[in-house]
Design a protein around this motif. Structure first.
Motif, PDB file in Angstrom:
ATOM      1  N   LYS A 274       0.831  -1.268   0.126  1.00 33.24           N
ATOM      2  CA  LYS A 274      -0.143  -0.019   0.014  1.00 33.24           C
ATOM      3  C   LYS A 274       0.832   1.180   0.078  1.00 33.24           C
TER       4      LYS A 274
ATOM      5  N   ASP B 264      -7.828  13.545  10.265  1.00 32.29           N
ATOM      6  CA  ASP B 264      -7.299  14.879  10.105  1.00 32.29           C
ATOM      7  C   ASP B 264      -8.377  16.110   9.853  1.00 32.29           C
TER       8      ASP B 264
ATOM      9  N   PHE C  25      -5.466   0.633   5.078  1.00 34.90           N
ATOM     10  CA  PHE C  25      -5.758   2.020   5.230  1.00 34.90           C
ATOM     11  C   PHE C  25      -5.357   2.664   6.300  1.00 34.90           C
ATOM     12  N   HIS C  26      -4.628   3.614   6.496  1.00 33.23           N
ATOM     13  CA  HIS C  26      -4.475   4.195   7.853  1.00 33.23           C
ATOM     14  C   HIS C  26      -5.862   5.012   8.201  1.00 33.23           C
TER      15      HIS C  26
ATOM     16  N   TYR D 294      -7.270  13.959  -9.275  1.00 30.14           N
ATOM     17  CA  TYR D 294      -6.152  13.076  -8.595  1.00 30.14           C
ATOM     18  C   TYR D 294      -6.848  11.696  -8.918  1.00 30.14           C
TER      19      TYR D 294
ATOM     20  N   GLU E 124     -15.784  17.141  -3.591  1.00 29.51           N
ATOM     21  CA  GLU E 124     -14.468  17.048  -2.671  1.00 29.51           C
ATOM     22  C   GLU E 124     -14.033  15.739  -2.830  1.00 29.51           C
ATOM     23  N   LEU E 125     -14.730  14.608  -2.853  1.00 31.34           N
ATOM     24  CA  LEU E 125     -14.157  13.295  -2.888  1.00 31.34           C
ATOM     25  C   LEU E 125     -14.473  12.572  -4.337  1.00 31.34           C
TER      26      LEU E 125
ATOM     27  N   ASP F  31      -8.019   8.096   8.999  1.00 32.88           N
ATOM     28  CA  ASP F  31      -7.738   9.392   8.477  1.00 32.88           C
ATOM     29  C   ASP F  31      -8.718  10.352   9.816  1.00 32.88           C
TER      30      ASP F  31
ATOM     31  N   PRO G 261     -10.402  19.228  -7.746  1.00 34.37           N
ATOM     32  CA  PRO G 261      -8.927  18.489  -7.685  1.00 34.37           C
ATOM     33  C   PRO G 261      -8.915  17.352  -7.283  1.00 34.37           C
ATOM     34  N   SER G 262      -9.966  16.794  -6.580  1.00 30.69           N
ATOM     35  CA  SER G 262      -9.872  15.380  -6.254  1.00 30.69           C
ATOM     36  C   SER G 262     -10.167  14.627  -7.447  1.00 30.69           C
TER      37      SER G 262
ATOM     38  N   SER H  36     -11.086   9.274  -1.544  1.00 37.90           N
ATOM     39  CA  SER H  36     -10.301  10.461  -0.776  1.00 37.90           C
ATOM     40  C   SER H  36     -10.489  11.640  -1.484  1.00 37.90           C
ATOM     41  N   THR H  37      -9.539  12.545  -0.898  1.00 41.68           N
ATOM     42  CA  THR H  37      -9.456  13.870  -1.482  1.00 41.68           C
ATOM     43  C   THR H  37      -8.164  13.891  -2.383  1.00 41.68           C
ATOM     44  N   ASP H  38      -7.545  14.866  -3.021  1.00 40.71           N
ATOM     45  CA  ASP H  38      -6.427  14.851  -3.790  1.00 40.71           C
ATOM     46  C   ASP H  38      -5.348  14.705  -2.756  1.00 40.71           C
ATOM     47  N   PHE H  39      -4.475  13.960  -2.992  1.00 42.05           N
ATOM     48  CA  PHE H  39      -3.265  13.643  -2.211  1.00 42.05           C
ATOM     49  C   PHE H  39      -3.778  13.431  -0.546  1.00 42.05           C
ATOM     50  N   GLY H  40      -4.905  13.019  -0.646  1.00 43.65           N
ATOM     51  CA  GLY H  40      -5.539  12.523   0.755  1.00 43.65           C
ATOM     52  C   GLY H  40      -5.328  13.728   1.829  1.00 43.65           C
ATOM     53  N   ARG H  41      -5.508  15.055   1.330  1.00 50.19           N
ATOM     54  CA  ARG H  41      -5.313  15.975   2.197  1.00 50.19           C
ATOM     55  C   ARG H  41      -6.677  16.303   3.035  1.00 50.19           C
ATOM     56  N   PRO H  42      -6.710  16.811   4.039  1.00 50.33           N
ATOM     57  CA  PRO H  42      -7.837  16.957   4.892  1.00 50.33           C
ATOM     58  C   PRO H  42      -8.947  17.373   4.040  1.00 50.33           C
TER      59      PRO H  42
ATOM     60  N   VAL I  39       0.701   7.873   0.722  1.00 44.62           N
ATOM     61  CA  VAL I  39       0.399   9.343   0.300  1.00 44.62           C
ATOM     62  C   VAL I  39       1.402  10.437   0.436  1.00 44.62           C
ATOM     63  N   GLN I  40       2.025  10.950  -0.679  1.00 45.14           N
ATOM     64  CA  GLN I  40       3.004  12.169  -0.257  1.00 45.14           C
ATOM     65  C   GLN I  40       1.966  13.303  -0.386  1.00 45.14           C
ATOM     66  N   ARG I  41       1.937  14.315   0.574  1.00 49.49           N
ATOM     67  CA  ARG I  41       1.074  15.379   0.561  1.00 49.49           C
ATOM     68  C   ARG I  41       1.802  16.462   0.071  1.00 49.49           C
TER      69      ARG I  41
ATOM     70  N   GLU J 288      -9.442   3.851  -3.064  1.00 51.49           N
ATOM     71  CA  GLU J 288     -10.036   4.133  -1.840  1.00 51.49           C
ATOM     72  C   GLU J 288     -11.024   5.620  -2.201  1.00 51.49           C
TER      73      GLU J 288
END
Ligand code: SF4
Ligand code: SF4
Ligand code: SF4
Ligand code: FES
Ligand code: FES
Lengths: 171, 879
Positions: free
Chosen positions: A9, B137, B132-133, A75, B166-167, B135, A71-72, B179-185, A12-14, B177
């Motif tokens: 797994k 945040d 998956f962790h 991505y 947003e998702l 989240d 943006p999501s 998520s948002t972009d880059f898993g940001r909050p 993710v690099q933020r 999964e």
């Protein structure tokens, strides 16, 4: 086996390094080419990746903004197609098999060596831009386990002790 | 209509209904895991497969997106179907951790229910674990993607209903999964709709973690106390404490809530809530017992009244009072205090309804209901930034737009989330919105895009209207406003020709005085094109706060009695004088602005403020401050020690909406119950205070056994509430007019014509003469979706998401002034008064406008706003 699964797994690099504003501005040409047309996200991303070699966060955000998509969503598309990458690539991509056969026969040790000696983990690129390492599940060559591909070259029956010697041949 | 049988039950449904909908009507349950009535059918889970025999052929198909057809015979649970459902569930369990005992969703999980229902045993294949962790945040919402069943409902509701997107689903295969972009909050509306719709525990409310599970919660339905949409809330209590808020899917808001409704309630537990009355002693507010406080207030009000007469007193009520409280307050002010000076919401909460809609159509109320929006073909948002002001109504616009492909026309003085998606967006300077509506009207009249004969039967005043519109041709208005005349013409044509056109207006302090002109123009547009009294046609007006409509219905205004009867109407007055056993003032009183002016001039000597915080929310802060400091006696009734209360001589603490009984009337005239679920401390309800004071002030006859009895009295005196009683409101709300106990009420007004026989077209206003050397910029006091008046500053959760406001400026303006994000600026008004704020460069601001939110005591935007000004001119300089 659990830590193997955890390695598979990707983290993710933020944060990705910041591109100079001038570099980023080049994107606007790409956006202008595709703005206002439905279904042009993928070609826009392709052009952008050709320009930068990868698609960091700020590039994705600028494209999202320019093409009026979230943006999501961008991505989601980027991470769906293996063609796109969000990390700068090293000159050589090491694909290490973590399939069951390879794992049992030593790919764990191989990976540990790389982590220790090159200082990068799965999904990361070395500081000098030389290597990117990816974990894969079963390359379909279990007879040669453990298997490691570097670029197009396949290395089979790798003795973990030889790991460094093998990768050092790639500049 | 089509008729089919489902498990042998015959059922008839509308053409186009799905098999699933037909089954629901037939009372047959089909299992689903990826379906919600608010969403476009998706077909991901295949649990809803049914066997259908049609024209002699048997087929298996998903019930959620296949239409019901005539003569179908549907079987929902054959041995084959059961077997395949069981297999599908096993496949889901393959990668679903079976940690139900520790999962917060346990007991509220559709997967768990189905696994139980279908008696699924341990799957015969190896488990595949996901890693998956978890989240944590984001504010309020937690993600545990190990539990996700990929139904896509979260992604879809955020896109199709919220319009936020947003998702997304990210990555592939086992790594896939939400998520948002880059898993940001999350950086979104925080509506929590994703958490509410998730059928498992993959997205959930953080507040429930380890706190309580659905089956442990005592649930009570009530009504949201923030905005005027009146969404139904379900409060979930564990050990007598609210831990969770949701909304039933069969409510009028279909389970949709915004961030305020779902997560804004913690203020009821704020430690800053007042627990005891305060009175000023030696210059300081000190805690006292109720007896002393009430005695003090009664004595002070009485002595001012005796010395200087009732009209030396004045009162300001609030859109947050229940109908019952507002009604009794009205009675108290006019009969016990003996003053005609009564108003609320600075007069801005209802001005468009009273002076725009009522003179044209009859009732000062929104003729249409909220979810008619989704069926309209054209929606015109006339100064209505619904995303920020009325989020759940915005959802209806998003659905109309994306699902039913309606056209949206935005007329506003800022770029809004909806103007970005609108077909036509006409952006103007603040206070010019109505001019666009005039030009549309002019175009419709000139081009004959209306039925003149029908109009003549419906409404008077066409000639005057036509004459008044001379100067408002699309070309002239385009020149005045800097818009494109062609777009105005297109908007007019689209509006006039659509099968269903709705205009949307909002009311409130942010709308300035031109809200009346907007309302008049909207009424004209709707009347001329014959759109009143028809579903999905007409006007929606959304007042600002929860009981904006009710406060008006109950007559908390200078010139009206409850039920919109004029105070000068002798017969109406006589009716209330008899019911209330006391004489009533026969002339209209001062309005809010005049009350404060007279108070500043020491002509008003005593002021009773209930549930309002004029110092923070009314225009002209300095005048308000002077007024509040000048009165001999100021009594404030509130949950908190607001800045207005801090100036008072007596402060009376009250119950929150979770602690009392009553009704609110929503913007669609729906009268709905609120219910007490919490035990308050030593505070009283506003109602208890009014009756206690009345007794102390020599009117012991003003007693009621409780809110229910008050509603009965209202029903007896106010025609449109005639059929409303608590018994009938037990299950759900009733829309007024509801005239007798059998009347189901009218969601749509004027279906059978206008109360006065005919409606009235109101002439367009004369243009305001341009001010000579006006300041270069406009100030727009704005509403933010995370806030509500100045009140939300007490809600820790809302302050967590949105702790402060900034001065939003257009990038070009900022650049030309050498400003960048975060710089401090001074915003200076015509008289030199000023505020400071931090610049935020924002797409929302047009050139020449600076947007400052009105919710923050730190910003004090009302220093610059003025009574009756159409728009505020300012200049901006670097601070
Ligand atoms: S909270 Fe609302 S806006 Fe935010 S991601 Fe969830 S559904 Fe979307
Ligand atoms: S997170 Fe929940 S709602 Fe979203 S796809 Fe997964 S299971 Fe469905
Ligand atoms: S939209 Fe209004 S009524 Fe509905 S939850 Fe939000 S604030 Fe409450
Ligand atoms: S497990 Fe490595 S090649 Fe199959
Ligand atoms: S409910 Fe029909 S496919 Fe999921």
């Amino acid at each position: 086996m659990e830590d193997r699964d955890a390695l598979l797994k990707k983290k993710v690099q933020r944060t990705v390094e910041v591109l100079p504003a001038k570099e980023l501005a080049k994107l606007d040409e790409v956006i202008a080419r595709y703005a206002g047309k439905a279904g042009h996200l993928i070609p826009a991303l392709k052009d952008a990746q050709e320009m930068y070699g990868y698609l960091p966060m700020e590039v994705q955000h600028r494209i999202a903004d320019g093409l009026h998509v979230s943006p999501s969503h961008v991505y989601g598309v980027v991470t769906f197609y293996s063609f796109f990458t969000i990390m700068p690539r090293g000159r050589h991509t090491i694909r290490l098999c973590l399939g069951t056969a390879c794992y049992v026969k030593g790919s764990k040790e191989i990976l540990e060596t790389i982590v220790r000696e090159v200082g990068i983990n799965v999904g990361e690129t070395s500081q000098d831009g030389r290597f990117t390492i990816e974990a894969v599940r079963c390359l379909g060559a279990c007879g040669l386990a453990p298997v490691m591909m570097i670029g197009e070259d396949t290395h089979g029956n790798v003795d973990p002790k030889d790991t460094l010697r093998i990768i050092q041949a790639y500049e | 209509m089509v008729t089919l049988t489902i498990d042998g039950v015959e059922v008839t449904v509308e053409r186009g209904a799905t098999i699933l909908e037909a089954a629901q009507k037939a009372g047959v349950r089909i299992p689903t895991l990826c379906h919600d009535k608010r969403l476009v059918p998706f077909g991901a889970c295949r649990l809803c497969m049914v066997e259908v025999v049609a024209r002699g052929r048997k087929r298996t198909m998903p019930a959620c997106f296949n239409p019901a057809r005539d003569g179908m015979e549907v079987t929902t649970s054959s041995p084959d179907l059961i077997k395949s459902r069981r297999m599908q569930l096993m496949l889901l369990l393959r990668s679903h951790p079976l940690l139900c005992p520790s999962c917060d969703a346990c007991g509220n999980c559709r997967l768990q229910d189905l696994v139980h229902e279908y008696e699924v045993a341990e799957p015969p294949f190896p488990k595949e674990q996901r890693y998956f962790h978890i989240d944590n945040d984001s504010h309020f919402i937690r993600f545990n993607m190990n539990l996700c069943v990929k139904c896509g409902m979260c992604v879809r509701i955020c896109d199709e209903v919220q319009g936020v997107n947003e998702l997304s689903f990210v990555r592939r295969g086992m790594e896939n999964e939400v998520s948002t972009d880059f898993g940001r909050p999350l950086d979104c509306e925080f509506c929590g709709q994703c958490a509410q719709i998730c059928p498992v525990g993959a997205i959930s409310s953080k507040w429930l973690v380890g706190t309580g599970r659905q089956f442990e919660l005592r649930q009570t339905n009530t009504t949201c106390a923030f905005c005027s949409l009146g969404c139904t809330l379900t409060l979930g209590l564990k050990s007598d404490k609210v831990v969770w808020v949701s909304s039933p899917s069969d409510s009028h808001n279909e389970g949709n809530l915004c961030v305020k409704g779902r997560y804004g309630w913690p203020y009821v537990y704020s430690e800053k809530r007042l627990s005891k009355p305060l009175i000023r002693k030696n210059g300081r507010l000190e805690e006292v017992e109720w007896n002393e406080a009430l005695g003090f207030v009664a004595e002070r009000l009485n002595s001012i009244k005796e010395a200087h007469g009732g009209p030396s007193l004045a009162a300001l009520g609030s859109e947050r009072l229940t109908n019952e409280e507002a009604y009794v307050f009205n009675r108290f002010v006019r009969t016990v205090m003996g003053t005609p000076h009564l108003d609320h919401a600075g007069g801005y909460g209802y001005a468009g309804l009273v002076n725009g809609i009522a003179p044209a159509l009859g009732y000062p109320a929104s003729p249409n209901s909220i979810n008619e929006l989704r069926s309209a073909r054209v929606i015109v948002l006339l100064g209505a930034d619904l995303t920020e002001t009325h989020p759940v109504a915005k959802n209806e616009v998003i659905r109309a737009l994306t699902r039913y492909e309606a056209q949206v026309i935005v007329i506003d003085s800022m770029r809004t989330r909806l103007s970005d998606r609108a077909d036509i967006s006409l952006l103007v300077a603040p206070g010019q919105e109505h001019l666009i509506a005039y030009a549309m009207l002019k175009e419709i009249l000139d081009k004959g895009l209306f039925d003149k004969t029908a109009l003549a039967l419906r409404a008077d005043g066409l000639d005057e209207l036509q004459a008044s519109l001379e100067r408002y041709t699309p070309d002239k208005v385009a020149a005045m406003t800097g818009t494109d005349p062609e777009e105005i013409r297109q908007a007019a044509k689209a509006y006039a020709e659509a099968a269903g056109s709705l205009l949307v207006l909002t009311e409130g302090m942010n709308r300035g005085s031109t809200q009346v002109l907007c309302a008049q123009a909207a009424a004209n547009l709707a009347l001329v094109t014959g759109r009143i009294g028809k579903p999905a046609n007409g006007i929606c007006v959304f007042p600002e706060k929860t009981n904006g409509q009710g406060a008006l219905d109950m007559g908390l205004v200078p010139n009206l009695l409850p039920g919109f009867r004029s105070i000068t109407d002798e017969k109406a007055r006589a009716k209330f004088e008899e019911a209330w056993g006391a004489p009533l003032p026969s002339e209209p009183g001062l309005n809010a602005g005049q009350i404060l002016e007279k108070a500043a001039a020491k002509e008003i000597r005593g002021l009773y403020v209930v549930g309002e915080n004029p110092l923070e929310t009314y225009p002209d802060r300095n005048l308000v401050k002077k007024a509040l400091e000048s009165v001999e006696f100021l009594v404030v009734q509130d949950l908190f020690l607001t800045s207005t209360a801090a100036l008072a001589h007596a402060v009376l603490p009250v119950k929150a909406f979770t602690e009392k009984t009553g009704t609110f009337t929503s913007s669609e005239r729906l009268v709905q119950r609120i219910r007490p679920v919490l035990k308050p401390g030593a505070v009283k309800s506003d109602l208890e205070i009014f009756t206690a004071l009345a007794a102390l002030m020599g009117q012991p006859s003003m007693t009621y056994s409780g809110p229910e009895a008050i509603m009965d009295e209202i029903a007896g005196l106010v025609d449109v509430y005639g059929g409303i009683s608590y018994r009938r409101l037990a299950a759900e709300g009733l829309p007024w007019p509801c005239v007798d106990p059998e009347d189901p009420g009218k969601p749509l007004l004027y279906e059978g014509g206008f109360p006065g026989g005919k409606a009235k077209l109101l002439p367009a206003s004369v243009p305001q003469p341009a001010v000579g050397d006006a300041l270069p910029m406009f100030l727009i006091p704005a509403v933010l979706k995370f806030h509500s008046g100045s009140f939300s500053e007490w809600s820790t959760s809302l302050m967590e998401v949105c702790p402060e406001g900034s001065a939003e400026m257009n990038a070009d303006d900022a650049r030309s002034m050498g400003l960048s994000d975060g710089d401090s600026v001074r915003v200076i008004g015509a008289d030199g008064s000023w505020i400071t704020g931090k610049v935020k460069i924002s797409r929302r601001a047009l050139r020449g406008a600076i947007i400052v939110p009105q919710h923050f005591s730190a910003l004090k935007v009302n220093t610059l706003t003025r009574w009756n000004g159409p728009a505020v001119r300012v200049r901006v300089e670097k601070a």
